[in-house]
Design a protein around this motif. Structure first.
Motif, PDB file in Angstrom:
ATOM      1  N   GLY A 198      45.134  25.762   7.777  1.00 24.04           N
ATOM      2  CA  GLY A 198      44.077  26.647   8.281  1.00 24.04           C
ATOM      3  C   GLY A 198      44.466  28.103   8.133  1.00 24.04           C
ATOM      4  N   ILE A 199      44.159  28.649   6.965  1.00 28.80           N
ATOM      5  CA  ILE A 199      44.524  30.037   6.661  1.00 28.80           C
ATOM      6  C   ILE A 199      43.252  30.884   6.677  1.00 28.80           C
ATOM      7  N   ASN A 200      43.345  32.036   7.318  1.00 27.69           N
ATOM      8  CA  ASN A 200      42.224  32.980   7.336  1.00 27.69           C
ATOM      9  C   ASN A 200      42.708  34.341   6.880  1.00 27.69           C
ATOM     10  N   PHE A 201      42.057  34.936   5.909  1.00 27.07           N
ATOM     11  CA  PHE A 201      42.220  36.368   5.627  1.00 27.07           C
ATOM     12  C   PHE A 201      41.228  36.769   4.554  1.00 27.07           C
ATOM     13  N   SER A 202      41.136  38.074   4.313  1.00 28.91           N
ATOM     14  CA  SER A 202      40.252  38.503   3.235  1.00 28.91           C
ATOM     15  C   SER A 202      40.949  39.597   2.435  1.00 28.91           C
ATOM     16  N   ILE A 203      40.508  39.747   1.188  1.00 30.44           N
ATOM     17  CA  ILE A 203      41.078  40.750   0.293  1.00 30.44           C
ATOM     18  C   ILE A 203      39.927  41.596  -0.234  1.00 30.44           C
ATOM     19  N   GLU A 204      40.135  42.913  -0.194  1.00 30.86           N
ATOM     20  CA  GLU A 204      39.079  43.787  -0.700  1.00 30.86           C
ATOM     21  C   GLU A 204      39.324  44.119  -2.164  1.00 30.86           C
ATOM     22  N   PRO A 205      38.267  44.474  -2.884  1.00 30.88           N
ATOM     23  CA  PRO A 205      38.452  44.844  -4.293  1.00 30.88           C
ATOM     24  C   PRO A 205      39.404  46.027  -4.396  1.00 30.88           C
ATOM     25  N   GLY A 206      40.308  45.955  -5.336  1.00 28.27           N
ATOM     26  CA  GLY A 206      41.231  47.064  -5.555  1.00 28.27           C
ATOM     27  C   GLY A 206      42.470  47.024  -4.684  1.00 28.27           C
ATOM     28  N   GLU A 207      42.591  45.985  -3.877  1.00 24.99           N
ATOM     29  CA  GLU A 207      43.771  45.883  -3.022  1.00 24.99           C
ATOM     30  C   GLU A 207      44.962  45.346  -3.805  1.00 24.99           C
ATOM     31  N   PHE A 208      46.174  45.720  -3.381  1.00 23.17           N
ATOM     32  CA  PHE A 208      47.399  45.152  -3.931  1.00 23.17           C
ATOM     33  C   PHE A 208      48.099  44.445  -2.790  1.00 23.17           C
ATOM     34  N   LEU A 209      48.049  43.072  -2.837  1.00 22.61           N
ATOM     35  CA  LEU A 209      48.542  42.275  -1.723  1.00 22.61           C
ATOM     36  C   LEU A 209      49.781  41.494  -2.150  1.00 22.61           C
TER      37      LEU A 209
ATOM     38  N   MET B  12      47.166  56.294   2.580  1.00 19.60           N
ATOM     39  CA  MET B  12      46.572  55.114   1.949  1.00 19.60           C
ATOM     40  C   MET B  12      45.366  54.635   2.720  1.00 19.60           C
ATOM     41  N   ASN B  13      44.386  55.412   2.803  1.00 20.17           N
ATOM     42  CA  ASN B  13      43.201  54.988   3.533  1.00 20.17           C
ATOM     43  C   ASN B  13      42.090  54.585   2.589  1.00 20.17           C
ATOM     44  N   LYS B  14      42.009  53.269   2.367  1.00 16.76           N
ATOM     45  CA  LYS B  14      40.948  52.785   1.486  1.00 16.76           C
ATOM     46  C   LYS B  14      39.688  52.580   2.286  1.00 16.76           C
ATOM     47  N   LYS B  15      38.545  52.758   1.614  1.00 17.47           N
ATOM     48  CA  LYS B  15      37.274  52.518   2.293  1.00 17.47           C
ATOM     49  C   LYS B  15      37.143  51.037   2.595  1.00 17.47           C
ATOM     50  N   LYS B  16      36.589  50.716   3.746  1.00 19.44           N
ATOM     51  CA  LYS B  16      36.358  49.294   4.063  1.00 19.44           C
ATOM     52  C   LYS B  16      35.217  48.783   3.188  1.00 19.44           C
ATOM     53  N   ASN B  17      35.576  47.901   2.246  1.00 20.76           N
ATOM     54  CA  ASN B  17      34.567  47.354   1.334  1.00 20.76           C
ATOM     55  C   ASN B  17      34.217  45.935   1.726  1.00 20.76           C
ATOM     56  N   LYS B  18      33.171  45.436   1.090  1.00 21.73           N
ATOM     57  CA  LYS B  18      32.853  44.017   1.203  1.00 21.73           C
ATOM     58  C   LYS B  18      33.999  43.253   0.527  1.00 21.73           C
ATOM     59  N   PRO B  19      34.593  42.245   1.182  1.00 24.92           N
ATOM     60  CA  PRO B  19      35.760  41.590   0.576  1.00 24.92           C
ATOM     61  C   PRO B  19      35.389  40.864  -0.720  1.00 24.92           C
ATOM     62  N   ILE B  20      36.325  40.873  -1.682  1.00 24.09           N
ATOM     63  CA  ILE B  20      36.122  40.102  -2.912  1.00 24.09           C
ATOM     64  C   ILE B  20      36.529  38.648  -2.659  1.00 24.09           C
ATOM     65  N   ILE B  21      37.575  38.493  -1.836  1.00 20.24           N
ATOM     66  CA  ILE B  21      38.022  37.150  -1.455  1.00 20.24           C
ATOM     67  C   ILE B  21      37.999  37.051   0.058  1.00 20.24           C
ATOM     68  N   ASP B  22      37.381  35.996   0.562  1.00 20.17           N
ATOM     69  CA  ASP B  22      37.292  35.825   2.010  1.00 20.17           C
ATOM     70  C   ASP B  22      37.469  34.344   2.334  1.00 20.17           C
ATOM     71  N   ILE B  23      38.614  33.982   2.955  1.00 21.28           N
ATOM     72  CA  ILE B  23      38.848  32.563   3.243  1.00 21.28           C
ATOM     73  C   ILE B  23      38.880  32.320   4.740  1.00 21.28           C
ATOM     74  N   THR B  24      38.301  31.197   5.133  1.00 18.51           N
ATOM     75  CA  THR B  24      38.234  30.833   6.540  1.00 18.51           C
ATOM     76  C   THR B  24      38.753  29.414   6.726  1.00 18.51           C
ATOM     77  N   ASP B  25      39.796  29.280   7.534  1.00 19.08           N
ATOM     78  CA  ASP B  25      40.330  27.970   7.928  1.00 19.08           C
ATOM     79  C   ASP B  25      40.606  27.057   6.726  1.00 19.08           C
ATOM     80  N   ILE B  26      41.248  27.631   5.704  1.00 21.70           N
ATOM     81  CA  ILE B  26      41.559  26.840   4.502  1.00 21.70           C
ATOM     82  C   ILE B  26      42.706  25.880   4.792  1.00 21.70           C
ATOM     83  N   LYS B  27      42.417  24.588   4.548  1.00 26.15           N
ATOM     84  CA  LYS B  27      43.456  23.561   4.702  1.00 26.15           C
ATOM     85  C   LYS B  27      43.635  22.844   3.368  1.00 26.15           C
ATOM     86  N   LYS B  28      44.902  22.443   3.119  1.00 25.08           N
ATOM     87  CA  LYS B  28      45.131  21.666   1.901  1.00 25.08           C
ATOM     88  C   LYS B  28      46.131  20.569   2.183  1.00 25.08           C
ATOM     89  N   GLU B  29      45.749  19.351   1.855  1.00 22.56           N
ATOM     90  CA  GLU B  29      46.731  18.264   1.921  1.00 22.56           C
ATOM     91  C   GLU B  29      46.721  17.493   0.607  1.00 22.56           C
TER      92      GLU B  29
END
Ligand SMILES: Nc1ncnc2c1ncn2[C@@H]1O[C@H](COP(=O)(O)OP(=O)(O)OP(=O)(O)O)[C@@H](O)[C@H]1O
Ligand SMILES: [Mg+2]
Lengths: 412, 247
Positions: free
Chosen positions: B31-42, B1-18
């Motif tokens: 404060g949530i950080n992560f990114s999702i690439e196109p075609g990923e199944f998360l 399962m080696n996907k090419k490293k793509n530009k992320p479709i979703i990229d969140i930095t320090d997301i807070k919600k109250e």
């Protein structure tokens, strides 16, 4: 756009009861307005036609309590204390008749005396009039004729019956030549009037007409009259004639100060103007009533619209979450509100027309000259109002809900 | 399962919600950080109340974070206008709500067709596409039933059909198999995995079950509004094979 239309129609169908209630609230308000406007129009026409039965070429001279202290309250006190004016005499009528613009004139008094024919005994309204009354007031006859100048001068005991009096006493028989007793005295019937209907709710057919001098000398023992009606030759000179008659009457009564006038001269045109103002104020009152009913109806529409949108915040949230724009949500609610107020408008106009027609039918059944007519302005006013209220209270909350994040709207 | 490293479709930095309800502040995301690439199944896992749904709503353009940055395909989402957001929800995203969120007193067909009403498709096309989506979740025999006449599992499948109907490149599924028996659940996982593998759609799935999560390529774990682990699935479960086995 047609897509939004079908969305709107679908949502209306999903809330049938609510839609029906709103349509009802809208239509009742609209129907009320149309009915009031239409009735106002009918009333106005009815009153003008009543005035025409009297004739617009008439001059009316009546007794009046002199305004001695110049204040109307003293005047009213005078009337309340039963001051009766006895200064208006037959000679005054003769003087008025001499005016070049007056062709005919008659004086009149009204009395109530027992009338009997055979075993029938009743109290009837008697009117003593001068011999020219038939010409001045356009009388027409079923049988016989009106009394002559000679009959009046010779104090003849002759009588002309009103239509109902004749119907009651003689059914279908020609009564001319028969005798009836008025206040115990025998009178010879010389004529029967045609049916006249009522004027200003006063039944003109239950009256017996007797020569003025006869009633004064033989029944009442007085020599005064309560009013004179005079027919003008040229109606356009009405104002001038009215002024002249004022002067004639003052000369007759030796009055120098117009404030001390014990009479009043009026033209039918004036009466019509006055009635016009009365109708206007009645119309204003009715409009106020309609305003209140519109307000109540408006609150109803407002409430239903507001609650309906509030309940549909979830739907708004869901539509937004699948990609509906602010605009498409507002358009949907706009179309919904428009369709509902439109339906209410149509139902209301039909309802208002039917009710107004019924009013006209009832009026006609009572022999009122009543024209069925729906003023266009009433439709504009009522439908315009409902549309504004419907749109305002349908759109405002929808706009509030459409502004929320979809998930917030969904939670409600 | 080696996907090419793509530009992320979703990229969140320090997301807070109250959430603020009548002065009461509830801090949900810290404060949530992560990114999702196109075609990923998360897959997102975590105990109840850990903030999974809240996070999904933010990523699906349905809610706004209190702070932090959310880049979608490199674009700052907080800068998008109302109409642009509506367009994104309509064309980029399909969302399967945990609570289904079907329109009450509305037929299956009308529920599924809803997202299509805000597209350029003709009436005929809309009907055709909606029928296909309903068929894909096996509800053709219920097409005219009203939503409140359906069972929990059927409602869930309607919600899924509605999320798929616009053929969006990204699908958010908040516990899509939660109300389903294992066979129907399997069908759903098959659909999602097929969209991911053969059509390269991005899938973000919330689930409680480890087994369901292993249909994804990567699992993120939340606890008390914090990201506690982010790791690839070593042995991905393939729904197609399972059905083969079960037959
Ligand atoms: N509108 C809100 N106002 C206040 N608190 C909220 C609101 N929405 C969610 N919360 C709180 O945020 C926390 C996280 O909720 P969320 O729905 O994201 O949890 P979850 O991880 O999806 O849980 P579950 O697995 O049960 O679905 C919960 O404690 C919840 O009570
Ligand atoms: Mg949840």
């Amino acid at each position: 756009m047609s897509k939004l239309f079908s969305i709107a129609i679908q949502s209306i169908l999903k809330q049938k009861l609510r839609a029906i209630l709103t349509i009802l609230a809208v239509s009742i308000g609209i129907a009320a307005v149309i009915m009031v406007f239409s009735a106002g129009h009918g009333l106005r026409g009815f009153i003008s036609s009543e005035i025409e039965t009297f004739g617009t070429d008439l001059l009316q001279i009546e007794i009046k309590v002199p305004n001695v202290g110049k204040t109307s309250s003293e005047n009213a006190t005078g009337i309340a204390q039963g001051v009766s004016i006895t200064t208006f005499k037959n000679e005054d009528t003769d003087a008025i008749r001499k005016h070049p613009n007056i062709s005919h004139a008659y004086g009149a008094v009204i009395a109530q005396k027992p009338v009997s024919y055979g075993d029938e005994l009743r109290k009837n309204m008697l009117m003593g009039t001068g011999f020219e009354a038939d010409i001045v007031s356009n009388f027409s006859f079923l049988y016989g004729r009106f009394y002559t100048e000679d009959e009046e001068k010779s104090l003849s005991q002759v009588v002309v019956l009103g239509y109902k009096v004749w119907k009651d006493l003689f059914i279908d028989e020609n009564p001319v030549g028969k005798k009836i007793k008025i206040d115990g005295k025998k009178f010879r019937i010389i004529g029967v009037m045609e049916e006249k209907g009522s004027a200003f709710f006063f039944d003109m057919d239950s009256i017996l007409y007797i020569p003025l001098r006869t009633i004064q000398e033989k029944l009442l023992g007085t020599d005064y009259i309560s009013y004179t009606s005079a027919k003008m030759i040229d109606v356009k000179k009405g104002k001038q004639t009215q002024e002249d008659v004022n002067i004639i009457m003052r000369e007759q009564h030796d009055i120098t100060d117009p404030n001390k006038d014990d009479f009043a001269v009026s033209t039918m045109e004036e009466a019509e103007d006055m009635l016009g103002t009365i109708i206007d104020s009645i119309t204003m009152l009715l409009i106020a009533l309609v305003g209140i009913s519109l307000l109540v109806g408006g609150v109803g529409i407002m409430n239903i619209m507001y609650v309906s949108v509030a309940e549909r915040t979830f739907e708004i949230g869901l539509r937004k979450s699948v990609g509906a724009t602010h605009k498409s949500i507002l358009s949907q609610f706009l179309i919904e509100a428009m369709l509902i107020t439109l339906a209410g408008g149509i139902v209301g106009i039909i309802l208002g027309a039917i009710l107004s027609y019924i009013v006209a039918l009832v009026a006609a059944a009572f022999n009122f000259a009543w024209e069925f007519y729906i003023p266009f302005s009433s439709i504009i006013v009522s439908v315009g109002f409902s549309v504004v209220v419907g749109l305002l209270f349908g759109l405002y909350p929808a706009r509030q809900a459409a502004k929320l994040d979809p998930i917030e709207a969904l939670r409600k | 399962m080696n996907k090419k490293k793509n530009k992320p479709i979703i990229d969140i930095t320090d997301i807070k919600k109250e959430f603020v309800n009548e002065e009461v502040v509830t801090k949900v995301l810290h404060g949530i950080n992560f990114s999702i690439e196109p075609g990923e199944f998360l897959a997102i896992m975590g105990p109840s109340g850990s903030g999974k749904s809240t996070l999904m709503h933010i990523l699906g353009f349905l809610d706004t974070p209190t702070s932090g940055t959310f880049l979608f395909d490199g674009v700052d989402v907080s800068k998008l206008t109302d109409d642009q957001l509506a367009e994104m929800r309509n064309t980029q995203i399909g969302f399967v709500f945990q609570a289904f969120n079907l329109l009450p007193k509305t037929s299956v067909l009308d529920n599924v067709i809803l997202p299509l009403l805000y597209t350029q498709f003709s009436k005929k096309e809309r009907l055709e596409i909606a029928k296909q989506a309903i068929d894909a979740v096996g509800l053709t025999h219920r097409i005219n039933n009203l939503s409140n006449q359906l069972s929990g599992g059927e409602k869930q499948r309607v919600a899924i059909a509605r999320a798929l109907v616009n053929n969006p490149p990204i699908i958010f599924a908040d516990e899509p198999t939660g109300n389903l028996d294992s066979k129907s659940g399997l069908q759903i996982m098959q659909i999602l995995q097929d969209l991911n593998i053969s059509q390269n759609h991005t899938i973000i799935l919330v689930t409680h079950e480890k087994y369901t999560a292993e249909h994804a390529e990567r699992i993120i774990k939340l606890r008390d509004g914090k990201l506690v682990s982010d790791s690839p699935v070593s042995e991905r479960v393939l729904a197609n094979n399972e059905t083969e086995l079960k037959k």
